[in-house]
Design an enzyme around this catalytic site. Structure first.
Site, PDB file in Angstrom:
ATOM      1  N   SER A 238       2.369   3.898  -7.574  1.00  0.00           N
ATOM      2  CA  SER A 238       1.935   2.494  -8.099  1.00  0.00           C
ATOM      3  C   SER A 238       2.879   1.524  -7.327  1.00  0.00           C
ATOM      4  O   SER A 238       3.993   1.823  -6.945  1.00  0.00           O
ATOM      5  CB  SER A 238       2.178   2.395  -9.670  1.00  0.00           C
ATOM      6  N   SER A 239       2.425   0.304  -6.726  1.00  0.00           N
ATOM      7  CA  SER A 239       3.070  -0.400  -6.113  1.00  0.00           C
ATOM      8  C   SER A 239       4.416  -0.928  -7.130  1.00  0.00           C
ATOM      9  O   SER A 239       5.330  -1.455  -6.392  1.00  0.00           O
ATOM     10  CB  SER A 239       2.320  -1.716  -6.037  1.00  0.00           C
TER      11      SER A 239
ATOM     12  N   LEU B 182       0.908  -1.201  -0.065  1.00  0.00           N
ATOM     13  CA  LEU B 182      -0.082   0.030   0.020  1.00  0.00           C
ATOM     14  C   LEU B 182       0.723   1.352   0.081  1.00  0.00           C
ATOM     15  O   LEU B 182       1.851   1.415   0.593  1.00  0.00           O
ATOM     16  CB  LEU B 182      -0.806   0.049   1.423  1.00  0.00           C
ATOM     17  N   HIS B 183       0.348   2.345  -0.689  1.00  0.00           N
ATOM     18  CA  HIS B 183       0.925   3.604  -0.751  1.00  0.00           C
ATOM     19  C   HIS B 183      -0.258   4.627  -0.410  1.00  0.00           C
ATOM     20  O   HIS B 183      -1.544   4.431  -0.054  1.00  0.00           O
ATOM     21  CB  HIS B 183       1.722   3.777  -2.089  1.00  0.00           C
TER      22      HIS B 183
ATOM     23  N   LYS C 103      -6.588   6.288 -11.287  1.00  0.00           N
ATOM     24  CA  LYS C 103      -5.059   5.706 -11.894  1.00  0.00           C
ATOM     25  C   LYS C 103      -5.452   4.620 -12.920  1.00  0.00           C
ATOM     26  O   LYS C 103      -4.786   4.507 -13.784  1.00  0.00           O
ATOM     27  CB  LYS C 103      -4.284   5.366 -10.590  1.00  0.00           C
TER      28      LYS C 103
ATOM     29  N   GLY D 284      -1.889   6.278  -2.518  1.00  0.00           N
ATOM     30  CA  GLY D 284      -2.933   6.434  -3.127  1.00  0.00           C
ATOM     31  C   GLY D 284      -3.936   5.594  -2.677  1.00  0.00           C
ATOM     32  O   GLY D 284      -5.152   5.665  -2.800  1.00  0.00           O
ATOM     33  N   HIS D 285      -3.438   4.504  -2.092  1.00  0.00           N
ATOM     34  CA  HIS D 285      -4.578   3.389  -1.826  1.00  0.00           C
ATOM     35  C   HIS D 285      -4.913   3.940  -0.339  1.00  0.00           C
ATOM     36  O   HIS D 285      -6.410   3.863   0.029  1.00  0.00           O
ATOM     37  CB  HIS D 285      -3.615   2.107  -1.232  1.00  0.00           C
TER      38      HIS D 285
HETATM   39  P1  AMP Z   1      -4.040  -1.967  -6.932  1.00  0.00           P
HETATM   40  O1  AMP Z   1      -3.508  -2.304  -5.464  1.00  0.00           O
HETATM   41  O2  AMP Z   1      -2.817  -1.363  -7.628  1.00  0.00           O
HETATM   42  O3  AMP Z   1      -5.030  -3.035  -7.538  1.00  0.00           O
HETATM   43  O4  AMP Z   1      -4.820  -0.464  -6.686  1.00  0.00           O
HETATM   44  C1  AMP Z   1      -6.041  -0.743  -5.495  1.00  0.00           C
HETATM   45  C2  AMP Z   1      -6.942   0.528  -5.833  1.00  0.00           C
HETATM   46  O5  AMP Z   1      -5.854   1.784  -5.602  1.00  0.00           O
HETATM   47  C3  AMP Z   1      -7.368   0.576  -7.374  1.00  0.00           C
HETATM   48  O6  AMP Z   1      -8.634   1.228  -7.058  1.00  0.00           O
HETATM   49  C4  AMP Z   1      -6.668   1.593  -7.841  1.00  0.00           C
HETATM   50  O7  AMP Z   1      -6.863   2.444  -8.980  1.00  0.00           O
HETATM   51  C5  AMP Z   1      -6.107   2.539  -6.698  1.00  0.00           C
HETATM   52  N1  AMP Z   1      -4.789   3.143  -7.035  1.00  0.00           N
HETATM   53  C6  AMP Z   1      -3.750   2.419  -7.168  1.00  0.00           C
HETATM   54  N2  AMP Z   1      -2.615   3.664  -7.403  1.00  0.00           N
HETATM   55  C7  AMP Z   1      -3.427   4.881  -6.870  1.00  0.00           C
HETATM   56  C8  AMP Z   1      -2.838   6.265  -7.174  1.00  0.00           C
HETATM   57  N3  AMP Z   1      -1.620   6.450  -7.352  1.00  0.00           N
HETATM   58  N4  AMP Z   1      -3.917   7.259  -6.914  1.00  0.00           N
HETATM   59  C9  AMP Z   1      -5.229   6.907  -6.604  1.00  0.00           C
HETATM   60  N5  AMP Z   1      -5.549   5.451  -6.357  1.00  0.00           N
HETATM   61  C10 AMP Z   1      -4.742   4.613  -6.638  1.00  0.00           C
END
Ligand code: AMP
Length: 280
Positions: A185-186, A33-34, A149, A36-37
């Site tokens: 992004s992860s 997690l970062h 994103k 954005g999450h």
């Molecule tokens: P992931 O873990 O990459 O599948 O992402 C999980 C959720 O977090 C998804 O709805 C992504 O669109 C959102 N997400 C990922 N990166 C970002 C970001 N930089 N800003 C906002 N939401 C994000």
């Protein structure tokens, strides 16, 4: 905060929220997690009495050639971050919990999944749509939060939730970026050496496109050309660069005053595939 691992415990979360008369916000993630999450979780906290986050690296949305095995993981760190933003439950299922041997149903959103990442990653959005539908069915949240994103994913999920009358509000939140513009992004953790600096070309290209449109450019071929120049200068190998309608995701030749236009792009920095997008 409680960690739940089984389908049975997930139903208990739903029942508990109903008994308490509280709304439930769902934030699906693949972990590592970062900020954005965490922005999605904080918004969930604002919009509902309870928040559940899922951490599941969903194998069905990865092609055999992709990075499933080496996708970054840090469950202990993730749980601390979830607790820090007030998440109530974290759902961390084993793969067999969501996909038992007899599992066969698939959810397909064909038109929205056809182009862009869907064309480059066959089967990806079928995997996404199916797992998100399962999570929405398990938790029956009042609101589910996704990032812009992954814009094509957001449109796929909004459409399946509406088409299948799932009774959930699907909210998209703006992309959270690093100070230099790179979308968080992860997968940014894969970037080595000067790749991190070169990765700026995606957001730099997007900003250049946005400035061109502000200055009156309406021809999408010219806009795409500007972005390609930015990627090439940083030796980022284009996967796609397209200007599309922000709702239907159909390609546009000209930006029209009465329709939302959006630039979506993907490129390889070394072996790492990154995506970005934004409104024009
Ligand atoms: P992931 O873990 O990459 O599948 O992402 C999980 C959720 O977090 C998804 O709805 C992504 O669109 C959102 N997400 C990922 N990166 C970002 C970001 N930089 N800003 C906002 N939401 C994000």
């Amino acid at each position: 905060m409680k960690v739940v691992r089984t389908v049975g415990e997930a139903y208990d979360v739903r029942r508990r929220c109903e008994a308490e008369g509280k709304g439930l916000a769902l934030v699906p993630t693949m972990g590592f997690l970062h900020a954005g999450h965490l922005a999605l979780m904080k918004e969930g906290r604002m919009r509902a009495g309870r928040v559940v986050t899922s951490i599941f690296v969903n194998p069905t949305q990865f092609a055999p050639t992709e990075d499933l095995a080496r996708y970054p993981r840090d469950l202990d760190g993730d749980l601390q971050k979830c607790e820090g933003v007030g998440v109530d439950w974290v759902f961390v299922p084993e793969t067999a919990e969501l996909y038992p041997p007899a599992f066969e149903t698939q959810v397909v959103v064909p038109r929205l999944s056809r182009g862009l990442c869907g064309a480059k990653r066959p089967g990806h959005f079928q995997g996404v749509a199916t797992v998100v539908t399962k999570l929405l069915a398990l938790f029956r949240p009042t609101v589910a939060l996704f990032g812009e994103k992954d814009y094509q994913q957001l449109r796929v999920v909004q459409t399946l939730a509406s088409d299948l009358n799932l009774g959930v509000e699907v909210v998209g939140l703006p992309t959270v970026r690093e100070a230099d513009g790179l979308a968080m992004s992860s997968r940014n953790s894969y970037l080595k050496g000067d790749e991190r600096r070169r990765a700026r070309a995606l957001s730099a290209g997007l900003r250049k496109a946005q400035r061109a449109v502000q200055s009156g450019e309406r021809q999408t071929a010219a806009i795409v050309g500007l972005v390609r120049g930015e990627l090439a200068a940083a030796e980022v190998k284009e996967d796609y660069v397209e200007v599309v309608d922000g709702e239907t995701l159909e390609p546009l030749e000209t930006i029209l005053p009465d329709r939302p236009a959006r630039l979506l792009l993907a490129g390889f920095v070394g072996t790492t595939r990154l995506i970005d997008n934004g409104p024009l």
